[in-house]
Design an enzyme around this catalytic site. Structure first.
Site, mmCIF file in Angstrom:
data_model
loop_
_atom_site.group_PDB
_atom_site.id
_atom_site.type_symbol
_atom_site.label_atom_id
_atom_site.label_comp_id
_atom_site.label_asym_id
_atom_site.label_seq_id
_atom_site.Cartn_x
_atom_site.Cartn_y
_atom_site.Cartn_z
ATOM 1 N N ASP A 31 0.851 -1.188 0.000
ATOM 2 C CA ASP A 31 0.000 0.000 0.000
ATOM 3 C C ASP A 31 0.892 1.245 0.000
ATOM 4 O OD1 ASP A 31 -3.219 0.541 1.043
ATOM 5 O OD2 ASP A 31 -1.799 2.208 1.065
ATOM 6 N N ILE A 32 0.517 2.224 -0.830
ATOM 7 C CA ILE A 32 1.315 3.443 -0.969
ATOM 8 C C ILE A 32 1.258 4.287 0.303
ATOM 9 C CG2 ILE A 32 -0.448 5.025 -1.900
ATOM 10 C CD1 ILE A 32 1.609 5.695 -4.135
ATOM 11 N N ASN A 88 -12.963 -3.511 2.421
ATOM 12 C CA ASN A 88 -14.018 -2.521 2.606
ATOM 13 C C ASN A 88 -14.973 -2.560 1.416
ATOM 14 O OD1 ASN A 88 -12.748 -1.547 4.978
ATOM 15 N ND2 ASN A 88 -11.367 -0.279 3.749
ATOM 16 N N GLY A 94 -15.359 2.941 3.786
ATOM 17 C CA GLY A 94 -14.028 3.466 3.510
ATOM 18 C C GLY A 94 -13.419 3.030 2.194
ATOM 19 N N HIS A 101 -10.041 -5.226 -3.099
ATOM 20 C CA HIS A 101 -8.689 -5.456 -2.587
ATOM 21 C C HIS A 101 -8.783 -5.863 -1.129
ATOM 22 C CE1 HIS A 101 -9.833 -1.205 -2.572
ATOM 23 N NE2 HIS A 101 -9.274 -1.126 -1.382
ATOM 24 N N HIS A 103 -6.963 -5.839 2.229
ATOM 25 C CA HIS A 103 -5.866 -5.234 2.988
ATOM 26 C C HIS A 103 -5.274 -6.312 3.885
ATOM 27 C CE1 HIS A 103 -6.879 -0.858 2.364
ATOM 28 N NE2 HIS A 103 -8.069 -1.362 2.115
HETATM 29 P P1 5GP Z 1 -9.711 1.421 0.325
HETATM 30 O O1 5GP Z 1 -9.784 2.777 0.993
HETATM 31 O O2 5GP Z 1 -10.384 1.429 -1.026
HETATM 32 O O3 5GP Z 1 -10.142 0.273 1.185
HETATM 33 O O4 5GP Z 1 -8.169 1.165 0.083
HETATM 34 C C1 5GP Z 1 -7.490 1.718 -0.991
HETATM 35 C C2 5GP Z 1 -6.027 1.646 -0.657
HETATM 36 O O5 5GP Z 1 -5.282 1.844 -1.853
HETATM 37 C C3 5GP Z 1 -5.570 2.741 0.334
HETATM 38 O O6 5GP Z 1 -5.023 2.121 1.479
HETATM 39 C C4 5GP Z 1 -4.537 3.542 -0.452
HETATM 40 O O7 5GP Z 1 -3.456 3.964 0.325
HETATM 41 C C5 5GP Z 1 -4.128 2.572 -1.554
HETATM 42 N N1 5GP Z 1 -3.716 3.182 -2.789
HETATM 43 C C6 5GP Z 1 -4.376 4.164 -3.464
HETATM 44 N N2 5GP Z 1 -3.723 4.484 -4.584
HETATM 45 C C7 5GP Z 1 -2.630 3.668 -4.650
HETATM 46 C C8 5GP Z 1 -1.568 3.520 -5.585
HETATM 47 O O8 5GP Z 1 -1.479 4.196 -6.622
HETATM 48 N N3 5GP Z 1 -0.617 2.590 -5.299
HETATM 49 C C9 5GP Z 1 -0.670 1.830 -4.175
HETATM 50 N N4 5GP Z 1 0.317 0.943 -3.998
HETATM 51 N N5 5GP Z 1 -1.661 1.930 -3.272
HETATM 52 C C10 5GP Z 1 -2.627 2.842 -3.506
#
Ligand code: 5GP
Ligand code: ZN
Length: 115
Positions: A31-32, A88, A94, A101, A103
């Site tokens: 995760d970034i 999520n 969230g 995906h 986590h």
């Molecule tokens: P969500 O909020 O949809 O459950 O999680 C999305 C996740 O994707 C977040 O934790 C966010 O930091 C990660 N994320 C968003 N854009 C990128 C990206 O371009 N590269 C990576 N490696 N992670 C990303």
């Protein structure tokens, strides 16, 4: 592939990511914006927008995300201490990227319930 999907572009190699796991059906990368010492995102190669869009024929693909999660946890050395594998669904929970995906979070104490 969904042409406007960030994670489809990562699967296709069009956007760089720190990929740590690949199988026929799943890809995982760091995760970034890591929220724990280990924070990986495990995604299906197939574009599925949300949990609500999972179809019966996706069962094996979804199962493969958990196989990836346990292998990532073992590789990171967090399998025995414990880790969280969480997905999520929609904005209220969230979700911000609409390609499902898992986590995989660990390497620190995780409180429950999540906020
Ligand atoms: P969500 O909020 O949809 O459950 O999680 C999305 C996740 O994707 C977040 O934790 C966010 O930091 C990660 N994320 C968003 N854009 C990128 C990206 O371009 N590269 C990576 N490696 N992670 C990303
Ligand atoms: Zn996608």
């Amino acid at each position: 592939m969904s042409s406007d999907c960030l994670f489809c572009k990562i699967v296709a190699g069009e956007i760089p990511a720190d990929v740590i796991y690949e199988s026929d059906t799943a890809v995982a990368f760091r995760d970034i914006n890591a929220q724990a010492p280990t924070h990986a995102l495990v995604i299906p190669r197939k574009h599925i927008s949300t949990i609500n869009d999972i179809e019966p024929e996706d069962q094996a693909v979804i199962g493969s995300l958990y196989i990836a999660a346990k292998e990532i946890a073992a590789e990171a050395g967090i399998a025995d201490d414990g880790y969280r594998a969480v997905m999520n669904c929609n904005e209220g929970a969230g979700q911000s990227v609409f390609h499902i995906h898992l986590h995989v979070l660990g390497g620190r104490t995780l409180s429950w319930p999540p906020g």
